[in-house]
Design a protein around this motif. Structure first.
Motif, mmCIF file in Angstrom:
data_model
loop_
_atom_site.group_PDB
_atom_site.id
_atom_site.type_symbol
_atom_site.label_atom_id
_atom_site.label_comp_id
_atom_site.label_asym_id
_atom_site.label_seq_id
_atom_site.Cartn_x
_atom_site.Cartn_y
_atom_site.Cartn_z
ATOM 1 N N LEU A 60 -2.150 9.528 -0.348
ATOM 2 C CA LEU A 60 -1.706 10.295 -1.448
ATOM 3 C C LEU A 60 -2.900 10.822 -2.326
ATOM 4 C CD1 LEU A 60 0.205 11.416 -3.297
ATOM 5 C CD2 LEU A 60 0.237 9.086 -4.806
ATOM 6 N N GLN A 61 -3.915 9.515 -2.538
ATOM 7 C CA GLN A 61 -4.923 9.817 -3.189
ATOM 8 C C GLN A 61 -6.019 11.179 -2.337
ATOM 9 O OE1 GLN A 61 -7.861 6.525 -3.344
ATOM 10 N NE2 GLN A 61 -9.224 7.546 -4.945
ATOM 11 N N PHE A 65 6.822 11.618 -7.477
ATOM 12 C CA PHE A 65 8.069 12.388 -7.517
ATOM 13 C C PHE A 65 8.912 12.326 -6.460
ATOM 14 C CE2 PHE A 65 4.537 14.672 -9.928
ATOM 15 C CZ PHE A 65 5.130 14.748 -10.993
ATOM 16 N N GLY A 66 9.311 11.063 -6.193
ATOM 17 C CA GLY A 66 10.517 10.728 -5.119
ATOM 18 C C GLY A 66 10.013 10.533 -3.616
ATOM 19 N N HIS A 67 8.773 10.689 -3.395
ATOM 20 C CA HIS A 67 8.407 10.789 -1.949
ATOM 21 C C HIS A 67 7.407 9.718 -1.872
ATOM 22 C CE1 HIS A 67 10.212 14.857 -1.322
ATOM 23 N NE2 HIS A 67 9.622 15.054 -2.159
ATOM 24 N N LYS A 68 7.549 8.880 -0.731
ATOM 25 C CA LYS A 68 6.663 7.598 -0.309
ATOM 26 C C LYS A 68 5.596 7.789 0.223
ATOM 27 C CE LYS A 68 10.082 5.129 -2.224
ATOM 28 N NZ LYS A 68 10.945 6.233 -2.395
ATOM 29 N N PHE A 69 4.478 7.553 -0.139
ATOM 30 C CA PHE A 69 3.030 7.847 0.568
ATOM 31 C C PHE A 69 2.384 6.409 0.532
ATOM 32 C CE2 PHE A 69 4.203 11.856 -1.625
ATOM 33 C CZ PHE A 69 3.663 12.633 -0.775
ATOM 34 N N GLU A 127 2.523 9.359 -11.343
ATOM 35 C CA GLU A 127 2.574 10.764 -11.244
ATOM 36 C C GLU A 127 1.606 11.211 -12.382
ATOM 37 O OE1 GLU A 127 6.455 9.684 -9.509
ATOM 38 O OE2 GLU A 127 5.464 8.922 -11.049
ATOM 39 N N PHE A 128 1.430 10.757 -13.613
ATOM 40 C CA PHE A 128 0.806 11.177 -14.632
ATOM 41 C C PHE A 128 -0.817 10.843 -14.364
ATOM 42 C CE2 PHE A 128 -1.731 10.732 -18.714
ATOM 43 C CZ PHE A 128 -1.500 11.894 -19.049
ATOM 44 N N GLY A 129 -0.990 9.583 -13.850
ATOM 45 C CA GLY A 129 -2.492 9.234 -13.604
ATOM 46 C C GLY A 129 -2.959 10.055 -12.435
ATOM 47 N N MET A 130 -2.208 10.512 -11.368
ATOM 48 C CA MET A 130 -2.734 11.155 -10.354
ATOM 49 C C MET A 130 -2.810 12.639 -10.604
ATOM 50 S SD MET A 130 -3.358 8.875 -8.360
ATOM 51 C CE MET A 130 -3.912 9.414 -6.960
ATOM 52 N N ILE A 131 -1.919 13.039 -11.460
ATOM 53 C CA ILE A 131 -2.218 14.508 -12.065
ATOM 54 C C ILE A 131 -3.579 14.445 -12.796
ATOM 55 C CG2 ILE A 131 -1.350 16.266 -13.559
ATOM 56 C CD1 ILE A 131 1.626 15.433 -12.744
ATOM 57 N N CYS A 132 -3.673 13.556 -13.688
ATOM 58 C CA CYS A 132 -5.136 13.599 -14.267
ATOM 59 C C CYS A 132 -6.277 13.426 -13.313
ATOM 60 C CB CYS A 132 -5.038 12.253 -15.433
ATOM 61 S SG CYS A 132 -4.209 12.662 -16.692
ATOM 62 N N PHE A 133 -6.012 12.505 -12.118
ATOM 63 C CA PHE A 133 -7.081 12.637 -11.180
ATOM 64 C C PHE A 133 -7.361 13.838 -10.694
ATOM 65 C CE2 PHE A 133 -7.972 11.540 -6.704
ATOM 66 C CZ PHE A 133 -9.251 10.935 -7.057
ATOM 67 N N ASN A 164 0.620 -1.319 -0.114
ATOM 68 C CA ASN A 164 0.055 0.092 0.066
ATOM 69 C C ASN A 164 0.730 1.190 -0.030
ATOM 70 O OD1 ASN A 164 -2.360 -1.348 -0.071
ATOM 71 N ND2 ASN A 164 -2.469 -1.602 2.232
ATOM 72 N N THR A 165 2.030 1.245 -0.560
ATOM 73 C CA THR A 165 2.825 2.317 -0.871
ATOM 74 C C THR A 165 3.268 2.804 -2.077
ATOM 75 O OG1 THR A 165 3.874 1.598 1.491
ATOM 76 C CG2 THR A 165 5.095 3.127 0.133
ATOM 77 N N VAL A 166 3.257 4.160 -2.475
ATOM 78 C CA VAL A 166 3.592 4.574 -3.619
ATOM 79 C C VAL A 166 4.503 5.624 -3.796
ATOM 80 C CG1 VAL A 166 1.288 3.720 -4.643
ATOM 81 C CG2 VAL A 166 1.493 6.137 -3.763
#
Length: 426
Positions: A48-49, A39-43, A105-111, A34-36
């Motif tokens: 993160l969502q 941009f280099g930071h772990k959440f 990154e791209f997916g969460m920016i779109c989110f 459950n960790t992603v």
């Protein structure tokens, strides 16, 4: 029909398929369970969502009051409505490229952009309510919009489920079925929105009293509206109450799927079924709330609804199995549509009937709602990051409901002292 169109985002992207898909593809990564990495930071994936959602809503809070002032000044709120709708719909299509094992990154920016498009469009859409409905019809029209939205979200959800549940029939993977559903949301959202784009009237420029450029005019218009709101006895009491109970309402609706998936380990099929039940019950709730508010008054109806929310949120802390979650979901659905539609129409009723710049006034309403989401999601994510328990986050949310209920009681007392339903400038 605009509700019918954009609630596809609310159902598929924030409530059912995307949350389940996102939690699934990030459950076990090279960074840990459950960790992603963003941009280099772990959440934690859900943290993160929620941070992305919170940041998106914060950006809306900062920018939309200016945009709506400009929209009123230039008579361009329909153009802004179209702009944000296209942004949100295209961002949903961009979620197709979020895949298991790949960068997020791209997916969460779109989110985040999808959230901005959805919320931004709603600001300008809401501002049409006093323009297209007479004072005595605003409760019914507001409720009807939410009913159409809930109904449309059910239909698009069923369409998306065909791609997800029957993926073998189409010779695709289940993950691909989920990704295709994001494209379906894009087509549905922008396609049906064109009906509203075609029918809704264009705004008239409000430049008669302005002798300055459009950017200066936007800020001065915003300052004027803020000054007027402070001098409206009922509006200035309603907005703080709305803020506090919206912290709970909006956050619960956004994190319900995450809670069921992580705390109760519910399967995607069961989760989607529950969300569909919520939407169906919400149609009934919005209709019953409209009837009750017409008979007993908006503020009294809101007090009952928020009381119900307060009790339900407290019960969420003790939910231990799927049956209890089904019961809580039914209760949430019953009051979800009602409190949203009634809040919108109550604010419209409290505004003076002769204001030309409705988008600017509704920017305060929407900014209050979006700020409540920023606070709610930020609080929910921070508590979960600290305690690693979503239940603790839910318990904290209940405090916001209680404060909102107290402020509604104060509003009811002030309203009873007023001789008119509409606010009086003092």
């Amino acid at each position: 029909m605009f509700d019918w169109a954009n609630q596809s985002y609310n159902m598929v992207i924030t409530s059912t398929i995307f949350p389940a898909y996102y939690v699934g593809i990030t459950a076990n990564t090279k960074y840990g369970k459950n960790t992603v990495s963003f941009f280099g930071h772990k959440f934690i994936n859900t943290v993160l969502q929620n941070y992305i959602l919170s940041a998106s809503y914060l950006l809306i809070v900062i920018t939309l009051p200016i945009l709506t002032s400009l929209a009123d000044y230039r008579g361009a709120k329909k153009s802004y409505l179209q702009l944000f709708t296209w942004l949100g719909a295209l961002a949903c299509a961009g979620l197709f490229f979020l895949q298991e094992g790949g960068p997020v990154e791209f997916g969460m920016i779109c989110f985040g952009l999808a959230t901005i498009g959805y919320c931004g469009g709603f600001v300008f859409y809401n501002s049409y309510l006093p323009q297209i409905a007479t004072f005595d019809k605003q409760n019914d029209v507001s409720a009807r919009g939410f009913i159409y939205g809930f109904a449309g979200s059910i239909v698009v959800q069923l369409v998306c489920l065909i791609a997800v549940l029957f993926h073998n029939f189409f010779h695709i993977t289940e993950d691909m079925g989920a990704r295709i559903s994001f494209i379906i949301v894009f087509v549905w959202w922008i396609g049906f929105a064109f009906i509203a784009f075609r029918i809704l009237p264009k705004g008239e420029p409000n430049t008669g009293s302005h002798k300055f450029n459009v950017w200066t005019g936007g800020f001065k218009e915003l300052a004027k509206v803020f000054h007027n709101v402070k001098n409206m006895p009922l509006v200035k009491r309603f907005l703080p109450a709305f803020f506090f109970y919206s912290v709970g309402v909006q956050t619960i609706m956004l994190v319900a799927a995450e809670f069921a998936a992580k705390e109760l380990h519910m399967k995607d099929d069961d989760l989607i079924t529950i969300i569909l039940i919520i939407q169906v019950v919400a149609i009934l709730g919005a209709w019953l709330t409209s009837l009750a508010s017409n008979k007993y008054g908006n503020t009294k109806a809101l007090i009952v609804l928020v009381t119900f929310w307060t009790i339900t949120c407290l019960c969420v802390y003790y939910i231990a199995n799927e049956t209890q979650f089904y019961i809580a979901a039914f209760a949430v659905g019953l009051v979800m549509g009602g409190v949203q539609s009634l809040s919108r129409s109550t604010y419209a009723k409290f505004l003076p009937s002769d204001i030309p710049d409705t988008a600017s006034y509704f920017s305060f309403y929407d900014a209050t709602e979006k700020l409540s989401i920023v606070v709610g999601l930020g609080t929910f994510a921070a508590v979960e990051a600290w305690t690693h328990e979503m239940r603790d986050s839910a318990l904290v949310l209940d405090g916001f409901f209680f404060i909102g209920l107290l402020l509604l009681l104060v509003l009811n007392f002030a309203e009873r002292k007023s001789f008119k339903t509409e606010p009086i400038l003092i």
